[in-house]
Design a protein around this motif. Structure first.
Motif, mmCIF file in Angstrom:
data_model
loop_
_atom_site.group_PDB
_atom_site.id
_atom_site.type_symbol
_atom_site.label_atom_id
_atom_site.label_comp_id
_atom_site.label_asym_id
_atom_site.label_seq_id
_atom_site.Cartn_x
_atom_site.Cartn_y
_atom_site.Cartn_z
ATOM 1 N N TYR A 1 0.843 -1.204 0.000
ATOM 2 C CA TYR A 1 0.000 0.000 0.000
ATOM 3 C C TYR A 1 0.879 1.256 0.000
ATOM 4 C CZ TYR A 1 -3.763 3.151 1.604
ATOM 5 O OH TYR A 1 -4.676 4.180 1.724
ATOM 6 N N MET B 1 -8.136 15.264 -2.117
ATOM 7 C CA MET B 1 -8.813 16.324 -1.361
ATOM 8 C C MET B 1 -7.855 17.049 -0.407
ATOM 9 S SD MET B 1 -11.977 15.528 1.095
ATOM 10 C CE MET B 1 -12.284 16.488 2.544
ATOM 11 N N ARG C 1 -5.647 19.295 -2.533
ATOM 12 C CA ARG C 1 -6.419 20.299 -3.288
ATOM 13 C C ARG C 1 -7.107 21.310 -2.368
ATOM 14 N NH1 ARG C 1 -6.791 22.164 -6.780
ATOM 15 N NH2 ARG C 1 -8.719 21.909 -7.970
ATOM 16 N N HIS C 2 -7.667 20.815 -1.240
ATOM 17 C CA HIS C 2 -8.604 21.690 -0.528
ATOM 18 C C HIS C 2 -8.346 21.913 0.952
ATOM 19 C CE1 HIS C 2 -11.101 21.678 -4.080
ATOM 20 N NE2 HIS C 2 -11.180 20.366 -4.061
ATOM 21 N N TYR D 1 -1.898 2.937 12.558
ATOM 22 C CA TYR D 1 -2.120 2.063 11.408
ATOM 23 C C TYR D 1 -1.343 0.746 11.530
ATOM 24 C CZ TYR D 1 -4.537 5.735 8.715
ATOM 25 O OH TYR D 1 -5.423 6.687 8.272
ATOM 26 N N LYS E 1 -8.962 8.985 -12.373
ATOM 27 C CA LYS E 1 -9.096 10.434 -12.152
ATOM 28 C C LYS E 1 -7.811 11.160 -12.530
ATOM 29 C CE LYS E 1 -9.006 12.449 -8.129
ATOM 30 N NZ LYS E 1 -9.216 13.085 -6.842
ATOM 31 N N ARG F 1 -7.604 13.935 -15.344
ATOM 32 C CA ARG F 1 -7.281 15.323 -15.007
ATOM 33 C C ARG F 1 -6.051 15.827 -15.782
ATOM 34 N NH1 ARG F 1 -9.841 17.932 -10.512
ATOM 35 N NH2 ARG F 1 -11.974 17.946 -11.279
ATOM 36 N N LEU G 1 -15.190 13.948 -14.240
ATOM 37 C CA LEU G 1 -15.268 12.652 -14.907
ATOM 38 C C LEU G 1 -16.573 11.945 -14.515
ATOM 39 C CD1 LEU G 1 -13.871 10.388 -16.547
ATOM 40 C CD2 LEU G 1 -12.679 9.722 -14.454
ATOM 41 N N TYR H 1 -12.919 4.921 -2.474
ATOM 42 C CA TYR H 1 -12.974 4.605 -1.048
ATOM 43 C C TYR H 1 -13.297 3.124 -0.810
ATOM 44 C CZ TYR H 1 -13.181 9.663 -0.016
ATOM 45 O OH TYR H 1 -12.919 11.000 0.090
ATOM 46 N N ASP I 1 -10.138 1.088 -0.789
ATOM 47 C CA ASP I 1 -9.345 1.364 0.408
ATOM 48 C C ASP I 1 -9.922 0.638 1.626
ATOM 49 O OD1 ASP I 1 -7.180 2.585 1.509
ATOM 50 O OD2 ASP I 1 -7.747 4.594 0.918
ATOM 51 N N ARG J 1 -15.444 12.074 5.290
ATOM 52 C CA ARG J 1 -14.625 12.715 4.253
ATOM 53 C C ARG J 1 -15.446 12.973 2.992
ATOM 54 N NH1 ARG J 1 -8.989 12.915 3.830
ATOM 55 N NH2 ARG J 1 -8.252 12.911 1.693
ATOM 56 N N ASP K 1 -16.043 16.484 1.230
ATOM 57 C CA ASP K 1 -15.677 16.714 -0.168
ATOM 58 C C ASP K 1 -16.902 17.166 -0.966
ATOM 59 O OD1 ASP K 1 -13.554 16.680 -2.114
ATOM 60 O OD2 ASP K 1 -14.684 15.079 -3.095
ATOM 61 N N LYS L 1 -17.559 24.834 -4.819
ATOM 62 C CA LYS L 1 -16.725 25.190 -5.969
ATOM 63 C C LYS L 1 -17.497 25.150 -7.291
ATOM 64 C CE LYS L 1 -12.545 23.748 -8.365
ATOM 65 N NZ LYS L 1 -11.378 22.874 -8.360
ATOM 66 N N TYR L 2 -18.328 24.109 -7.469
ATOM 67 C CA TYR L 2 -18.951 23.899 -8.784
ATOM 68 C C TYR L 2 -20.420 24.310 -8.866
ATOM 69 C CZ TYR L 2 -14.764 21.155 -9.777
ATOM 70 O OH TYR L 2 -13.470 20.752 -9.967
HETATM 71 P P1 NDP Z 1 -10.586 11.961 -4.158
HETATM 72 O O1 NDP Z 1 -9.348 11.360 -4.705
HETATM 73 O O2 NDP Z 1 -11.865 11.483 -4.717
HETATM 74 O O3 NDP Z 1 -10.441 13.542 -4.394
HETATM 75 C C1 NDP Z 1 -11.503 14.420 -4.247
HETATM 76 C C2 NDP Z 1 -11.289 15.591 -5.187
HETATM 77 O O4 NDP Z 1 -11.282 15.131 -6.555
HETATM 78 C C3 NDP Z 1 -12.442 16.568 -5.114
HETATM 79 O O5 NDP Z 1 -12.224 17.501 -4.091
HETATM 80 C C4 NDP Z 1 -12.393 17.209 -6.486
HETATM 81 O O6 NDP Z 1 -11.348 18.187 -6.497
HETATM 82 C C5 NDP Z 1 -11.976 16.054 -7.390
HETATM 83 N N1 NDP Z 1 -13.124 15.358 -7.960
HETATM 84 C C6 NDP Z 1 -14.281 14.977 -7.349
HETATM 85 N N2 NDP Z 1 -15.086 14.324 -8.202
HETATM 86 C C7 NDP Z 1 -14.426 14.287 -9.381
HETATM 87 C C8 NDP Z 1 -14.749 13.755 -10.663
HETATM 88 N N3 NDP Z 1 -15.916 13.154 -10.908
HETATM 89 N N4 NDP Z 1 -13.849 13.909 -11.665
HETATM 90 C C9 NDP Z 1 -12.664 14.526 -11.438
HETATM 91 N N5 NDP Z 1 -12.306 15.063 -10.257
HETATM 92 C C10 NDP Z 1 -13.181 14.931 -9.230
HETATM 93 O O7 NDP Z 1 -10.719 11.795 -2.607
HETATM 94 P P2 NDP Z 1 -9.688 11.800 -1.423
HETATM 95 O O8 NDP Z 1 -8.674 12.832 -1.601
HETATM 96 O O9 NDP Z 1 -10.542 11.821 -0.216
HETATM 97 O O10 NDP Z 1 -9.004 10.356 -1.479
HETATM 98 C C11 NDP Z 1 -7.934 9.959 -2.342
HETATM 99 C C12 NDP Z 1 -7.528 8.534 -2.011
HETATM 100 O O11 NDP Z 1 -6.836 8.531 -0.784
HETATM 101 C C13 NDP Z 1 -8.730 7.609 -1.851
HETATM 102 O O12 NDP Z 1 -8.493 6.404 -2.509
HETATM 103 C C14 NDP Z 1 -8.841 7.410 -0.373
HETATM 104 O O13 NDP Z 1 -9.369 6.150 -0.088
HETATM 105 C C15 NDP Z 1 -7.394 7.568 0.072
HETATM 106 N N6 NDP Z 1 -7.283 8.029 1.470
HETATM 107 C C16 NDP Z 1 -6.524 7.282 2.332
HETATM 108 C C17 NDP Z 1 -6.395 7.673 3.647
HETATM 109 C C18 NDP Z 1 -5.588 6.844 4.577
HETATM 110 O O14 NDP Z 1 -5.401 7.258 5.721
HETATM 111 N N7 NDP Z 1 -5.115 5.679 4.189
HETATM 112 C C19 NDP Z 1 -7.037 8.903 4.160
HETATM 113 C C20 NDP Z 1 -7.804 9.588 3.168
HETATM 114 C C21 NDP Z 1 -7.898 9.163 1.879
HETATM 115 P P3 NDP Z 1 -11.220 19.310 -7.674
HETATM 116 O O15 NDP Z 1 -12.344 19.101 -8.636
HETATM 117 O O16 NDP Z 1 -11.296 20.612 -6.967
HETATM 118 O O17 NDP Z 1 -9.892 19.036 -8.270
#
Ligand code: NDP
Length: 428
Positions: free
Chosen positions: A241, A256, A259-260, A279, A319, A323, A348, A361, A364, A396, A400, A407-408
């Protein structure tokens, strides 16, 4: 008008996240207490959640006092990761546009740093320069040191972020902004862009998690003369992982957090003590609980781990690929389907992103479950991770959703109408 109002209320909810200053204070206490609680259960209470007759409470309190050994190890580890980040070459990659339209450049050397760290550790252990048994004895003290480091980092970030990063979703309230952070992307000036948030998100904590797992396997070997199948499965699954995250480091730039989320106590504490010290709890549990793993449990764990890893990576890669080049991206062999937005970026709507809004998710969470199964079911403690993780992902996704609604606006509403499910298609 309706969407302008919902965007405004989304913004307010985001600014006052986690229940405002009171909620943030309670969350801070909770996240500090939980790693200690898990450590107590695992090391001093036979892995049980409620204190037993044999619980060594005094031993626990004594062990969490910071020591010079723990401070030396942790700060040395941090310094090593900083040096690797600065000096190991890597591709310069542009991040996604910031709220002000500018793009930051990031050095993607995580994969190389992963291998260098691994090789270095093998050499240090083989030459007996690094004593893993000693690190194990210092686990409680290390947890306290890492917690103190994250506190110092957060105190530094509060004023630094205000002057060095883009302010985003700040409230003006000290407690709220200390917890959530004052800036999106605080950086130390450097030609290659030393981004504090990306560094802490993926280096000292993630790598230390793998080191702790290996340390638990080592300690088990020292005690029993072998490493159990369960321990091997957990080690391999979690190492893969971390390796995969580093191999696909650039995909982190569209997450997220990057980005945010501002960089404040929440992420600093999450990255520094929380990830490595909680973990690793399955491997920690297994050190003292050596059992014959039934075949069905081994097969289930391996099956879930493989399925989870494939879904997780496929979804995040879709994604990332999209992107980078929305017009030419192929998703499942076909041109990507997407929704245009007035904000400029496209959403997307095919592949796993057409099945649910956060299908990534699901993968994960499957992996999280797969890592606990080898611990079997004598106590719920090893299942803390998948339960906490499911709650984290549900929360989360809600956050998001608000961020994207803000934003949108109407374009997000259109996307949500087209892709109805939040995480699990047909269920949630
Ligand atoms: P995402 O990777 O889904 O990112 C969310 C962002 O992607 C949104 O804020 C938006 O940002 C953009 N987005 C949302 N929908 C779409 C779409 N349809 N098409 C294109 N862009 C989109 O979520 P996370 O950042 O929460 O998670 C990322 C990975 O990390 C996941 O697999 C999660 O399971 C993992 N993770 C692991 C953790 C751990 O502790 N192990 C903790 C948290 C997450 P914008 O449009 O502004 O670019």
């Amino acid at each position: 008008m309706a969407s302008a109002t919902s965007a405004t209320s989304a913004k307010d909810t985001l600014i006052w996240s986690f229940g405002g200053p009171v909620g943030c204070t309670l969350m801070s206490v909770l996240v500090v207490v939980i790693p200690y609680y898990l450590y107590f259960c695992l090391e001093f209470n036979q892995g049980m959640p409620i204190p037993t007759a044999g619980a060594d409470v005094a031993g626990f309190w004594k062990s969490i006092i910071p020591t010079w050994t723990a401070a030396g190890f942790y700060l040395g580890w941090l310094a090593l990761q900083v040096l690797l980040q600065i000096f190991v070459p890597g591709l310069q990659v542009e991040g996604v546009a910031q709220p002000d339209g500018t793009r930051l450049s990031y050095r993607m050397n995580g994969h190389r740093c992963f291998w260098i760290t691994l090789i270095l550790l093998v050499i240090l252990v083989a030459t007996e320069t690094l004593n893993l048994s000693l690190v194990y004895q210092e686990f409680g003290a290390l947890l306290s040191v890492a917690g103190l480091v994250s506190l110092v980092l957060s105190i530094f970030l509060y004023p630094y972020g205000k002057t060095r990063g883009q302010s985003f979703h700040t409230s003006g309230n000290l407690i709220q902004d200390f917890f959530m952070g004052t800036a999106l992307n605080p950086r130390i000036p450097s030609p290659t862009g030393f981004d504090l948030k990306l560094f802490f998100e993926c280096r000292p904590g993630l790598f230390l998690w793998s080191l702790f797992n290996a340390m638990f396997a080592w300690v088990q070997y020292q005690e029993y003369g072998f490493v159990s199948t369960a321990m091997i499965l957990v080690n391999i699954g979690q190492l893969l992982y971390v390796w995969d995250c580093m191999r696909m480091e650039s995909a982190l730039l569209t997450t997220m957090d990057i980005r945010h989320e501002n960089f404040g106590f929440m992420l600093a504490f999450g990255d520094t003590p929380w990830v490595p010290f909680t973990y690793c709890l399955q491997a920690y549990y297994l050190v003292h609980h050596v059992h014959d793993l039934p075949l069905w449990a081994a097969l289930l764990a391996v099956g879930l781990a493989i399925a989870g890893q494939l879904l997780f990576r496929m979804s995040n890669k879709q994604k990332d690929t999209f992107r980078r080049d929305p017009e030419n991206a192929l998703i499942w062999g076909k041109p990507a389907q997407y929704i245009e937005t007035r904000a400029g970026t496209k959403l997307l709507a095919s592949g796993t992103w057409g099945l649910s809004r956060h299908f990534n998710y699901v993968g994960d969470e499957l992996m999280a479950i797969s890592w606990s199964i080898p611990c079997l079911f004598a106590t719920p403690i090893p299942y803390f991770y998948p339960i906490y993780f499911a709650l984290l992902l549900i929360h989360r996704e809600r956050r998001d959703h608000l961020l994207c609604a803000e934003k949108y606006g109407e374009d997000w509403e259109r996307y949500c109408k087209r892709v109805k499910w939040r995480i699990i298609p047909g269920i949630y």
